[in-house]
Write a protein that holds these residues in place. Sequence first.
Motif, PDB file in Angstrom:
ATOM      1  N   PHE A 283       0.641  -1.215  -0.175  1.00 55.27           N
ATOM      2  CA  PHE A 283       0.086  -0.048  -0.047  1.00 55.27           C
ATOM      3  C   PHE A 283       0.799   1.210   0.140  1.00 55.27           C
ATOM      4  O   PHE A 283       0.418   2.211  -0.668  1.00 55.27           O
ATOM      5  CB  PHE A 283      -0.934  -0.166   1.186  1.00 55.27           C
ATOM      6  N   GLU A 284       1.967   1.195   0.649  1.00 51.33           N
ATOM      7  CA  GLU A 284       2.778   2.440   0.635  1.00 51.33           C
ATOM      8  C   GLU A 284       3.946   2.701  -0.570  1.00 51.33           C
ATOM      9  O   GLU A 284       4.210   3.653  -0.796  1.00 51.33           O
ATOM     10  CB  GLU A 284       3.582   2.477   2.205  1.00 51.33           C
ATOM     11  N   ASN A 285       4.306   1.267  -0.841  1.00 51.97           N
ATOM     12  CA  ASN A 285       5.259   1.629  -2.165  1.00 51.97           C
ATOM     13  C   ASN A 285       4.801   0.455  -3.180  1.00 51.97           C
ATOM     14  O   ASN A 285       5.609  -0.493  -3.476  1.00 51.97           O
ATOM     15  CB  ASN A 285       6.493   1.145  -1.668  1.00 51.97           C
ATOM     16  N   PRO A 286       3.748   0.614  -3.963  1.00 47.69           N
ATOM     17  CA  PRO A 286       3.271  -0.295  -5.119  1.00 47.69           C
ATOM     18  C   PRO A 286       4.147   0.012  -6.170  1.00 47.69           C
ATOM     19  O   PRO A 286       4.576   1.021  -6.530  1.00 47.69           O
ATOM     20  CB  PRO A 286       1.828  -0.107  -5.589  1.00 47.69           C
ATOM     21  N   ILE A 287       4.736  -1.100  -6.799  1.00 44.93           N
ATOM     22  CA  ILE A 287       5.884  -1.136  -7.927  1.00 44.93           C
ATOM     23  C   ILE A 287       5.127  -1.223  -9.460  1.00 44.93           C
ATOM     24  O   ILE A 287       5.161  -0.559 -10.254  1.00 44.93           O
ATOM     25  CB  ILE A 287       6.875  -1.835  -7.695  1.00 44.93           C
ATOM     26  N   HIS A 288       4.141  -2.344  -9.606  1.00 47.13           N
ATOM     27  CA  HIS A 288       3.940  -2.857 -10.623  1.00 47.13           C
ATOM     28  C   HIS A 288       2.532  -1.724 -11.101  1.00 47.13           C
ATOM     29  O   HIS A 288       1.719  -1.442 -10.304  1.00 47.13           O
ATOM     30  CB  HIS A 288       3.292  -4.187 -10.630  1.00 47.13           C
ATOM     31  N   PRO A 289       2.598  -1.344 -12.405  1.00 46.75           N
ATOM     32  CA  PRO A 289       1.605  -0.629 -12.799  1.00 46.75           C
ATOM     33  C   PRO A 289       0.077  -1.028 -12.482  1.00 46.75           C
ATOM     34  O   PRO A 289      -0.916  -0.264 -12.293  1.00 46.75           O
ATOM     35  CB  PRO A 289       1.754  -0.446 -14.358  1.00 46.75           C
ATOM     36  N   TYR A 290      -0.087  -2.434 -12.524  1.00 44.93           N
ATOM     37  CA  TYR A 290      -1.462  -2.758 -12.101  1.00 44.93           C
ATOM     38  C   TYR A 290      -1.688  -2.864 -10.904  1.00 44.93           C
ATOM     39  O   TYR A 290      -2.766  -2.254 -10.457  1.00 44.93           O
ATOM     40  CB  TYR A 290      -1.460  -4.506 -12.720  1.00 44.93           C
ATOM     41  N   THR A 291      -0.768  -2.798 -10.017  1.00 47.77           N
ATOM     42  CA  THR A 291      -0.960  -2.890  -8.442  1.00 47.77           C
ATOM     43  C   THR A 291      -1.542  -1.329  -8.360  1.00 47.77           C
ATOM     44  O   THR A 291      -2.157  -0.881  -7.308  1.00 47.77           O
ATOM     45  CB  THR A 291       0.372  -3.082  -7.647  1.00 47.77           C
ATOM     46  N   LYS A 292      -0.620  -0.405  -8.771  1.00 49.38           N
ATOM     47  CA  LYS A 292      -0.834   1.044  -8.702  1.00 49.38           C
ATOM     48  C   LYS A 292      -2.348   1.612  -9.193  1.00 49.38           C
ATOM     49  O   LYS A 292      -2.902   2.368  -8.527  1.00 49.38           O
ATOM     50  CB  LYS A 292       0.222   2.012  -9.658  1.00 49.38           C
ATOM     51  N   SER A 293      -2.778   0.838 -10.381  1.00 47.92           N
ATOM     52  CA  SER A 293      -3.930   1.094 -10.886  1.00 47.92           C
ATOM     53  C   SER A 293      -5.002   0.594  -9.773  1.00 47.92           C
ATOM     54  O   SER A 293      -6.303   1.257  -9.699  1.00 47.92           O
ATOM     55  CB  SER A 293      -4.373   0.487 -12.174  1.00 47.92           C
ATOM     56  N   LEU A 294      -4.851  -0.538  -9.384  1.00 50.51           N
ATOM     57  CA  LEU A 294      -6.088  -1.031  -8.229  1.00 50.51           C
ATOM     58  C   LEU A 294      -5.961  -0.194  -7.203  1.00 50.51           C
ATOM     59  O   LEU A 294      -7.161   0.022  -6.633  1.00 50.51           O
ATOM     60  CB  LEU A 294      -5.417  -2.659  -7.909  1.00 50.51           C
ATOM     61  N   LEU A 295      -4.787   0.259  -6.659  1.00 48.33           N
ATOM     62  CA  LEU A 295      -4.949   1.219  -5.337  1.00 48.33           C
ATOM     63  C   LEU A 295      -5.426   2.397  -5.554  1.00 48.33           C
ATOM     64  O   LEU A 295      -6.339   2.937  -4.622  1.00 48.33           O
ATOM     65  CB  LEU A 295      -3.337   1.171  -4.809  1.00 48.33           C
TER      66      LEU A 295
END
Length: 311
Positions: A245-257
């Motif tokens: 939650f504090e440091n998402p790396i993958h673009p998909y993870t970032k889009s989900l958050l």
Amino acid sequence: MTVNENSKPLLTVKGLKQYFKVSNNYTVHAVENVSFQIYPGETYGLVGESGSGKSTIGRSIIRLYDPTAGEINFNGMDISGRINKANSQALRTQMQMIFQDPMASLNPRKKVRDIIGEGLDIHHMYKTRAEREEKIKNILAKVGLAPEHAGRYPHQFSGGQRQRVGIARALIMNPKLIIADECISALDVSIQAQVVNLMKDIQQETGTAYLFIAHDLSMVKYISDRIGVLHLGHLLETGTTEEIFENPIHPYTKSLLSAIPAPNPVVEKNRVALSYDYKTSGIDYNKGTDHLVSGTHYVKCTDEEFKKWTE
């Protein structure tokens, strides 16, 4: 809880693949080379959009499906191939599942007493009928239901109560691992909070580990110690809740958050949801390997992608 990385994993999944042959010319690759571990007493959250393979992983682990490839080791037992009678007996008692639809997973012709007690009957886990009744009464109390509820049928309960029956059915076997397959998605928000708090209380009391499968990220953040992000059958990123939650790396993870609504109207007004399309992203999941970000935080990508995302 804090996971002790020095302790032995309760569940180890390595290179799990689950394919479904639809026709002679077409095979669905539902799960592709997924690996993760769950430690005793922890909650591992598995998140991703609908159709990403979350439920399939849960069903493969508990052997409702026969895995196409890969290794599954549970409590020192290899349960990935053919299972002998002793390991099958241990698996059926030590690993349980809470299903997504509380109505569809409960036999409408059986009373709650017999639904919850079915595992006890099959595995002969009581000596007298009085002992059986006592165990059922105690587990009903643990999940917040009254003893008289044992004589009712599933249709006589609300959705939240039915899910409590499902939890009671899993807990009565005193399992080491419970696979919760989107067990709150069909419930009202207020009932979701009740069920999740109940699961957390039971975990503190019994030390049960959870594989918590969901697509509600805020609820996953609340209950999970570690999180795995799944997309198109690939585990893209895994780490502690704080790391993801504090440091998402993958673009998909970032889009989900970025899609999580903020309770603060000022913040919500300025929130920008990031879009992600695998087809146009230029990312090939099959070429990626696990790269260590920090601590227990891993992201699946190529060397070039990792360098670009972490600069």
